[in-house]
Design a protein around this motif. Structure first.
Motif, PDB file in Angstrom:
ATOM      1  N   THR A 156      34.848 -30.189  64.012  1.00  0.00           N
ATOM      2  CA  THR A 156      33.536 -30.824  63.914  1.00  0.00           C
ATOM      3  C   THR A 156      33.579 -32.099  64.732  1.00  0.00           C
ATOM      4  O   THR A 156      34.497 -32.906  64.568  1.00  0.00           O
ATOM      5  N   ILE A 157      32.600 -32.282  65.609  1.00  0.00           N
ATOM      6  CA  ILE A 157      32.553 -33.453  66.480  1.00  0.00           C
ATOM      7  C   ILE A 157      31.217 -34.155  66.286  1.00  0.00           C
ATOM      8  O   ILE A 157      30.164 -33.514  66.284  1.00  0.00           O
ATOM      9  N   LYS A 158      31.294 -35.464  66.130  1.00  0.00           N
ATOM     10  CA  LYS A 158      30.084 -36.273  65.932  1.00  0.00           C
ATOM     11  C   LYS A 158      30.188 -37.498  66.838  1.00  0.00           C
ATOM     12  O   LYS A 158      31.202 -38.191  66.832  1.00  0.00           O
ATOM     13  N   THR A 159      29.158 -37.739  67.634  1.00  0.00           N
ATOM     14  CA  THR A 159      29.125 -38.915  68.506  1.00  0.00           C
ATOM     15  C   THR A 159      27.892 -39.742  68.166  1.00  0.00           C
ATOM     16  O   THR A 159      26.812 -39.197  67.952  1.00  0.00           O
ATOM     17  N   SER A 160      28.080 -41.044  68.120  1.00  0.00           N
ATOM     18  CA  SER A 160      26.945 -41.932  67.876  1.00  0.00           C
ATOM     19  C   SER A 160      27.113 -43.211  68.683  1.00  0.00           C
ATOM     20  O   SER A 160      28.203 -43.536  69.151  1.00  0.00           O
ATOM     21  N   HIS A 161      26.016 -43.909  68.816  1.00  0.00           N
ATOM     22  CA  HIS A 161      25.945 -45.158  69.559  1.00  0.00           C
ATOM     23  C   HIS A 161      26.150 -46.295  68.572  1.00  0.00           C
ATOM     24  O   HIS A 161      25.582 -46.274  67.486  1.00  0.00           O
ATOM     25  N   VAL A 162      26.939 -47.303  68.932  1.00  0.00           N
ATOM     26  CA  VAL A 162      27.163 -48.451  68.050  1.00  0.00           C
ATOM     27  C   VAL A 162      26.074 -49.485  68.316  1.00  0.00           C
ATOM     28  O   VAL A 162      25.944 -50.009  69.423  1.00  0.00           O
ATOM     29  N   SER A 163      25.284 -49.770  67.294  1.00  0.00           N
ATOM     30  CA  SER A 163      24.162 -50.711  67.383  1.00  0.00           C
ATOM     31  C   SER A 163      24.484 -51.987  66.619  1.00  0.00           C
ATOM     32  O   SER A 163      25.356 -51.990  65.740  1.00  0.00           O
ATOM     33  N   PRO A 164      23.765 -53.075  66.899  1.00  0.00           N
ATOM     34  CA  PRO A 164      24.034 -54.347  66.209  1.00  0.00           C
ATOM     35  C   PRO A 164      24.074 -54.266  64.676  1.00  0.00           C
ATOM     36  O   PRO A 164      24.954 -54.885  64.070  1.00  0.00           O
ATOM     37  N   PRO A 165      23.187 -53.509  63.997  1.00  0.00           N
ATOM     38  CA  PRO A 165      23.277 -53.480  62.531  1.00  0.00           C
ATOM     39  C   PRO A 165      24.581 -52.850  61.998  1.00  0.00           C
ATOM     40  O   PRO A 165      24.917 -53.021  60.827  1.00  0.00           O
ATOM     41  N   ASP A 166      25.301 -52.127  62.873  1.00  0.00           N
ATOM     42  CA  ASP A 166      26.547 -51.466  62.474  1.00  0.00           C
ATOM     43  C   ASP A 166      27.768 -52.364  62.637  1.00  0.00           C
ATOM     44  O   ASP A 166      28.887 -51.938  62.360  1.00  0.00           O
ATOM     45  N   THR A 167      27.553 -53.603  63.105  1.00  0.00           N
ATOM     46  CA  THR A 167      28.688 -54.444  63.485  1.00  0.00           C
ATOM     47  C   THR A 167      28.781 -55.733  62.675  1.00  0.00           C
ATOM     48  O   THR A 167      27.818 -56.184  62.060  1.00  0.00           O
ATOM     49  N   ASN A 168      29.983 -56.311  62.724  1.00  0.00           N
ATOM     50  CA  ASN A 168      30.225 -57.590  62.066  1.00  0.00           C
ATOM     51  C   ASN A 168      29.909 -58.754  63.012  1.00  0.00           C
ATOM     52  O   ASN A 168      29.427 -58.525  64.126  1.00  0.00           O
ATOM     53  N   HIS A 169      30.223 -59.972  62.592  1.00  0.00           N
ATOM     54  CA  HIS A 169      29.905 -61.156  63.406  1.00  0.00           C
ATOM     55  C   HIS A 169      30.787 -61.265  64.655  1.00  0.00           C
ATOM     56  O   HIS A 169      30.538 -62.115  65.504  1.00  0.00           O
TER      57      HIS A 169
END
Length: 171
Positions: free
Chosen positions: A14-27
Motif C-alpha cells: 500500500t502506497i500513500k503520498t501526500s503534500h506537507v502543508s503548514p498546518p501539518d508542521t511544528n514551529h
C-alpha cells in the motif's frame, strides 16, 4: 481456526503520498511526528486489511524511527507491506520517504513496524494467510521478523507488569 492459504507479501503493498502543508508542521517547519504516526497507522492498517481481507485492529506500534525531518512543501510517501503473519496477527513495515518537489531529492525519513490482528464478524481474532516473501528485501524483512516478535513479546510483558504495578498505587 483454520488458517487461510498463503499469500504473497507484495499483495499487501500500500502506497500513500501526500503534500506537507503548514498546518501539518511544528514551529521548526517540520512535519509533526504525531501526524506522521497517524498517517503511518492509516497506511499500515490498509496493508493489513488488504492482506487479510478482513477488518483489522492495531495491536501495537512496535517502533517508529525518525531519520530526517520532513519539511513544509515536501511530498511524503509511505510504503506499507505485511512482513510476517502468525495465526491471527500480522507485522507491517512502513518505509517513509520525503521528496523535495523542486530539486527531486528523495530521502528515507523514517521506518516503522506495527502489529495488527484480523477480526471475524463477532470482533474476535480471525486467521490470516501465511506471508510469502519473494524479493530480497521481503526475504530479509520476513527472516528478521522473529527477533522483532521476541522483542515485542518482552516489551509487552514489561508493559503489563507496569500496568499491574500502577493499578495498585493510589496517586
Amino acid at each position: 481456526m483454520e488458517q487461510p492459504q498463503s499469500k504473497k507479501m507484495k499483495d499487501s503493498l500500500t502506497i500513500k503520498t501526500s503534500h506537507v502543508s503548514p498546518p501539518d508542521t511544528n514551529h521548526h517547519g517540520n512535519l509533526f511526528g504525531g501526524k506522521l504516526m497517524s498517517d503511518v497507522d492509516d497506511v499500515a492498517s490498509i496493508a493489513a486489511a488488504r492482506f487479510a481481507r478482513k477488518p483489522v485492529v492495531t495491536v501495537s506500534t512496535d517502533s517508529v524511527d525518525f531519520f530526517k525531518p520532513i519539511r513544509i512543501g515536501d511530498a511524503v510517501t509511505m510504503e506499507a507491506i505485511v512482513t510476517w503473519s502468525g495465526t491471527t496477527s500480522m507485522e507491517v513495515f512502513v518505509k517513509v520517504l520525503s521528496e523535495h518537489l523542486i530539486t527531486g531529492e528523495k530521502s528515507i525519513a523514517a521506518f516503522s513496524f506495527l502489529t495488527f490482528v484480523a477480526l471475524d464478524e463477532n470482533g474476535r481474532p480471525s486467521p490470516v494467510p501465511k506471508a510469502i516473501p519473494e524479493s530480497e528485501e521481503e526475504h530479509w524483512l520476513n527472516k528478521t521478523a522473529k527477533s522483532r516478535a521476541a522483542h515485542r513479546q518482552k516489551r509487552k510483558k514489561e508493559s503489563r507488569d507496569l500496568a499491574d504495578f500502577f493499578s495498585n498505587l493510589s496517586l
